[in-house]
Design a protein around this motif. Sequence first.
Motif: not given
Length: 193
Positions: A125-129, A151-156
Amino acid sequence: MGPQTGDDGLDRCPWAGVLPSPMRDYHDTEWGDRVHGETAYLERLTLEAFQSGLSWSTILAKREAFREVFRGFDAEQVAAFGPDDEERLMNDARIVRNRRKISAAVVNARATVALRDDGGLERLVLGFAPADPPTADDTDHLATTTEESKALSRELKRRGFAFVGPTTMHALMEAIGVFDPHLVGCFRRGSAA
């Protein structure tokens, strides 16, 4: 709408209200503060998913029950839930009884355990700050999604998570202090832990 002055003379984000309430307490003591550890991240991810389509005050009122029925958001314990556990939760009036959201909580706990070998949920998660965190002095200028939350949504989702749309992930990033979500002029702006 900009910050509103409460009965105590402090300016707050308008959703917190001007009188003492659970929402104001949440705003003043937790919202936007950085959290740490897998359990804290899984709890917030789960609660944000349950909040989808509902008011946050509903989730806050049920938070202790959520903590109880989801075993303190211990990823391994929730990952071990089976159909009988999901049915038990569907019959528990103390929480939001939505079959898709309950199933997503179990799926997300399993995906969280699987992430451990790759740095864990917090690190992901912090990688998408955002490199350029949002700043607003008025609610009319607030976004409900960002390129980072998309982008976080896609990765999760790629990693097997469910109920993690871009709007929900933006709300998560605000709530856990990935960036300072408070309006300019709010007494909490710049002071979140």
